[in-house]
Write a protein that holds these residues in place. Structure first.
Motif, PDB file in Angstrom:
ATOM      1  N   THR A   1       0.846  -1.188   0.000  1.00 46.62           N
ATOM      2  CA  THR A   1       0.000   0.000   0.000  1.00 46.62           C
ATOM      3  C   THR A   1       0.883   1.240   0.000  1.00 46.62           C
TER       4      THR A   1
ATOM      5  N   ASP B   1       1.960  -5.772   6.090  1.00 46.75           N
ATOM      6  CA  ASP B   1       1.624  -4.346   6.027  1.00 46.75           C
ATOM      7  C   ASP B   1       2.760  -3.517   5.436  1.00 46.75           C
TER       8      ASP B   1
ATOM      9  N   THR C   1       4.296  -0.831   3.376  1.00 44.94           N
ATOM     10  CA  THR C   1       3.718   0.430   2.911  1.00 44.94           C
ATOM     11  C   THR C   1       4.791   1.339   2.355  1.00 44.94           C
TER      12      THR C   1
END
Length: 312
Positions: free
Chosen positions: A2, A225, A227
């Motif tokens: 992300t 996660d 990022t």
């Protein structure tokens, strides 16, 4: 992978504004013409350093008119804005020990120069580093010569063209479930010098896969996660650093025994204490590693604990 809602926008070296004017690179005799024109601005590099002028708080690059010797030196066309002078980087001869001019490396001046000049110097350094390392053809071993205003090298034997390379690396601030930051010291680094983890992208690999692999290989942790936070040209010698955060699954560290000498988790309070008493030296604020740590810390890091090389 992300992308963070708020990326790191003020990274040094990442906001060069000079128009590279790539369409001019194929002009026959471009460098000869520019190095015969007194209006051309020449940035001379000597041993990876450049001459700077001004006070320490307001430094700027010294760019001079061409001199006859420049036409026999390695030269690279850096670019030209509409209506402005052309900018050329040349690799100069070593200076005498008593030279009164102020010569500085990029690490010493990156946060003092404006974005335009910092980007110009980063480009010049990356290109000249590439030239120095690629004097011979990887196909046949014969000597190569610069072409296209310094942006290509051509083999004189088989005619093959070779273009400047950029080595992509991922760099990541890894945190655990308690929001502690992982710091590590490279096996060849001096005592006290610490940073976040980093490693080069491998062929056939995505950026987020490289983050996970490097963390797993170096400290034995799985991460999620991943990022994206920002990226920064890093001409030491020819890299692009792509920055991320990642969350570790677990916190048990298993050092690889090769690349790292030590690694540990640290809280914000613990980091401040270690910097204050000299147990942790971090890279200067010009680097994306410093900014990744700073983003996690929540404010500017203390500057008393910065590690700085002597020249570059």
């Amino acid at each position: 992978m992300t992308c963070a809602a708020e990326t790191i926008r003020d990274l040094p070296l990442a906001h060069g504004s000079l128009d590279r004017a790539a369409h001019r690179r194929r002009e026959p005799g471009l460098l000869d013409a520019l190095l015969s024109d007194p209006a051309t601005r020449v940035l001379e590099l000597v041993g990876g350093t450049v001459e700077v002028v001004g006070t320490d708080g307001e430094l700027s690059l010294h760019q001079r008119p061409p001199v006859p010797a420049d036409r026999h030196r390695l030269a690279v066309f850096l670019g030209q804005d509409d209506g402005g002078p052309a900018h050329v980087a040349v690799v100069g001869d070593p200076v005498d020990e008593g030279d009164p001019r102020s010569w500085r490396g990029l690490r010493q001046v990156a946060t003092v120069l404006d974005d335009r000049e910092a980007g110009m110097l980063a480009t010049a350094l990356a290109l000249t580093n590439w030239h120095a390392a690629h004097t011979h053809c990887p196909r046949c071993g014969h000597a190569t010569t610069p072409e296209q205003a310094g942006w290509v090298r051509r083999c004189g034997h088989d005619g093959s063209e070779h273009y400047p390379r950029t080595d992509v690396a991922v760099i990541m601030s890894v945190t655990d479930a308690d929001d502690r930051l992982l710091l590590a010291r490279g096996a060849e680094w001096p005592e006290g010098r610490f940073s976040v983890l980093a490693g080069f992208l491998e062929p056939g690999e995505s950026l987020e896969a490289a983050v996970a692999r490097e963390v797993r290989e170096e400290v034995g942790l799985e991460v999620g996660d991943v990022t994206f936070l920002g990226n920064q040209p890093w001409p030491f010698p020819t890299s692009l650093m792509v920055g991320f955060t990642a969350r570790a699954v677990g916190s048990a560290i298993e050092l690889d025994g090769d690349e790292l000498a030590e690694a540990f988790w640290v809280t914000r309070e613990g980091l401040a204490e270690r910097i204050a008493d000299g147990r942790v030296l971090v890279s200067s604020r010009m680097s994306i590693s410093h900014r990744l740590m700073e983003r996690w810390y929540g404010q500017r890091l203390p500057t008393t604990g910065e590690w700085r090389p002597a020249r570059s």
